[in-house]
Enzyme design. Structure first.
Site, PDB file in Angstrom:
ATOM      1  N   TYR A   1       1.036  57.278  -0.607  1.00 38.21           N
ATOM      2  CA  TYR A   1       1.615  57.993  -1.847  1.00 38.21           C
ATOM      3  C   TYR A   1       2.720  59.284  -0.892  1.00 38.21           C
ATOM      4  CZ  TYR A   1       2.508  61.211  -5.730  1.00 38.21           C
ATOM      5  OH  TYR A   1       2.603  61.938  -6.673  1.00 38.21           O
TER       6      TYR A   1
ATOM      7  N   LYS B   1      24.152  48.858  -7.215  1.00 41.73           N
ATOM      8  CA  LYS B   1      25.361  48.143  -7.971  1.00 41.73           C
ATOM      9  C   LYS B   1      25.268  47.702  -6.622  1.00 41.73           C
ATOM     10  CE  LYS B   1      25.633  50.504 -11.450  1.00 41.73           C
ATOM     11  NZ  LYS B   1      24.349  51.164 -12.536  1.00 41.73           N
TER      12      LYS B   1
HETATM   13  N1  F0G Z   1      27.437  55.838 -12.089  1.00 46.55           N
HETATM   14  C1  F0G Z   1      28.168  55.219 -12.810  1.00 46.55           C
HETATM   15  C2  F0G Z   1      29.921  55.010 -12.125  1.00 46.55           C
HETATM   16  C3  F0G Z   1      27.208  53.604 -13.427  1.00 46.55           C
HETATM   17  O1  F0G Z   1      28.259  53.071 -12.846  1.00 46.55           O
HETATM   18  C4  F0G Z   1      26.085  53.767 -13.216  1.00 46.55           C
HETATM   19  C5  F0G Z   1      25.604  52.651 -13.741  1.00 46.55           C
HETATM   20  C6  F0G Z   1      25.424  55.048 -13.156  1.00 46.55           C
HETATM   21  C7  F0G Z   1      25.420  56.650 -12.603  1.00 46.55           C
HETATM   22  C8  F0G Z   1      24.097  55.871 -14.241  1.00 46.55           C
HETATM   23  O2  F0G Z   1      22.843  54.958 -13.169  1.00 46.55           O
HETATM   24  O3  F0G Z   1      22.046  52.955 -14.514  1.00 46.55           O
HETATM   25  O4  F0G Z   1      21.384  53.373 -12.016  1.00 46.55           O
HETATM   26  O5  F0G Z   1      21.056  54.696 -13.891  1.00 46.55           O
HETATM   27  N2  F0G Z   1      25.934  51.571 -14.561  1.00 46.55           N
HETATM   28  C9  F0G Z   1      25.496  50.730 -14.743  1.00 46.55           C
HETATM   29  C10 F0G Z   1      27.190  49.844 -15.612  1.00 46.55           C
HETATM   30  C11 F0G Z   1      24.325  50.659 -16.440  1.00 46.55           C
HETATM   31  O6  F0G Z   1      27.013  48.436 -16.386  1.00 46.55           O
HETATM   32  O7  F0G Z   1      27.406  50.112 -15.642  1.00 46.55           O
HETATM   33  P1  F0G Z   1      21.844  54.180 -13.276  1.00 46.55           P
END
Ligand code: F0G
Length: 459
Positions: A73, A259
């Site tokens: 934890y 990503k």
């Molecule tokens: N910032 C960017 C530039 C993003 O592309 C995403 C998510 C997030 C923040 C949020 O992150 O999904 O982990 O909570 N993009 C995904 C997309 C969902 O399909 O472009 P997350």
């Protein structure tokens, strides 16, 4: 080895079998999904280009790392490995893990934004802007105009326009601006990079006005690769070096590690300021979990630490961007209107140009994504008026210049033949474009409506 093509620096060890569907089955599936590709069952999808988020193929090393999960934890060994990796590769001193990017956005927005504040950024992202608004802030777009023009071939469409920033300071005063939020490889602009020259100027601007600089570093490695390819003076630097240099110019970062870093779940908030770290530790226990795991399992933190190191390898990045450029080139050869230059994580179809008979108020990009699914089982995503949502003050639809369908490429997942099938399918939809009908909402959620909204065809 002499560079010949973008071929992958890995081979395939395990495959995931796919179900093939008929056109009739797909017509039924998309109608049941309310013409929203988010509401399709993944089982009914052949090539899934919905997103590059959480859908990468992990490497053998990352899977081996999963077995080293320390699921204590508190004080998991994997947390310290992750924290050290973020310090070494991304420069930030302190790390607070979160379940994904928006968890970090929530915590950061709540700490830094007061009611009536303004948060400038190089184009909005859906969840980022919503968290800023929920915290009482107003998002202000300060990206260069070229970013809103799908035909502009500007090499750094993610750049900041300092006239827009200066105007904002003149209008509202620097004390109403808690931070500038800068995204690397701007998603909504079509996966377009910011230059280091522009970022350095922004650093100076922030210092001059005593304003923090926050980095949405979700796709920083892809941005670094474009800098290496396009910006004077960076040809002989590695992606790894450029990534570090970008991060080092900023004060704090939110990261969706689903990503660039090639894990299926996870994210973090990172920063250099001890006071901000203390506040983030206080909040993370409310929304995510103890500060040494946030929203993540130990094994996932381990896979992330390994994924970060893999994500900044030059060979990896040239294959990644090479595959997307291959798709873009093939589409262009067929005369398909797409956003230029090619993006870092996706190719964006210009739905206004492909479906000129559908007015923007009838959601042409949403309709195009649905038509592409029916054609061949390819799942793409709308990035236009549906994603843009409504202005929180007036209730009116935002009508963005960019009305796009995103063909998002997961990392290390699909082959060149899958890209060829994608091109053939888009061309087929274009041939029968005048049969595609506009859409209207049958259910419109109040927030982030693109995820769960449903539609019906008009006429
Ligand atoms: N910032 C960017 C530039 C993003 O592309 C995403 C998510 C997030 C923040 C949020 O992150 O999904 O982990 O909570 N993009 C995904 C997309 C969902 O399909 O472009 P997350």
């Amino acid at each position: 080895m002499e560079k010949r093509s973008w071929a992958e620096p890995y081979k395939i060890k395990m495959v995931e079998l796919l179900k093939m569907t008929t056109r009739e089955e797909r017509e039924k599936a998309i109608a049941e999904a309310g013409y929203n590709t988010f509401l399709l069952r993944s089982e009914d999808v052949y090539i899934d280009l919905l997103t590059d988020s959480g859908v990468s193929a992990m490497s053998d090393r990352q899977w081996a790392g999963m077995m080293l999960g320390d699921e204590a934890y508190a004080g998991s060994r994997n947390f310290y490995h992750l924290e050290e990796t973020i310090r070494d590769y991304y420069s930030y001193k302190f790390t607070v893990p979160t379940h994904q990017g928006r968890g970090a956005e929530n915590i950061l927005s709540q700490i830094l934004i007061k009611d009536g504040d303004y948060v400038p950024g190089n184009m909005y992202f859906t969840t980022t802007r919503l968290h800023q608004e929920l915290a009482g802030g107003t998002f202000i777009d300060i990206i260069i105009d070229e970013a809103h023009d799908p035909a502009s071939t500007h090499p750094f469409k993610g750049n900041v326009d300092f006239h827009k920033l200066n105007n904002l300071v003149n209008d509202v005063g620097a004390d109403k601006i808690p931070y500038v939020c800068i995204a690397t490889c701007v998603n909504m602009a079509g996966g377009q990079p910011i230059s280091l020259d522009n970022l350095r100027e922004l650093r100076n601007w922030c210092d001059k006005h005593d304003i923090m600089l926050v980095h949405d570093m979700t796709r920083v490695a892809e941005n670094a690769y474009f800098i290496q390819q396009r910006e004077d003076g960076y040809q002989n630097k590695t992606v790894k070096e450029i990534v570090f240099e970008i991060c080092d110019l900023t004060d704090a970062a939110t990261m969706s590690s689903k990503k660039d870093a090639m894990v299926n779940i996870g994210g973090f908030l990172a920063m250099n300021d001890a006071d901000l770290y203390e506040k983030a530790c206080e909040l993370v226990v409310v929304y995510e979990g103890l500060h040494t795991y946030g929203g993540m399992a130990g094994r996932d933190m381990e896979a992330l630490a390994i994924g970060i190191k893999e994500s900044v390898q030059d060979d990896h990045m040239s294959a990644r961007i090479g595959q997307i450029a291959y798709l873009g080139r093939r589409l262009e050869e067929e005369g398909v209107p797409i956003v230029k230059p090619y993006g870092g994580h996706a190719i964006f179809l210009d739905a206004k140009a492909i479906l000129p008979h559908i007015p923007q108020a009838q959601y042409p990009a949403q309709a195009l994504a649905a038509a592409l699914y029916v054609e061949s089982g390819i799942r793409a995503m709308e990035r236009g008026v549906v994603s843009a949502g409504r202005n929180k003050e007036t209730g009116e639809n935002y009508m963005p210049n960019l009305e796009l369908v995103r063909l998002t490429i997961p990392r290390r997942v699909y082959t060149q033949a899958h890209m060829d099938v994608t091109v053939e399918s888009v061309v087929e939809v274009m041939k029968n474009a005048n049969e595609v009908k506009g859409l209207e909402f049958t259910y419109e959620p109040k927030m982030l409506r693109f995820f769960q909204g449903t539609f019906k065809q008009i006429g």
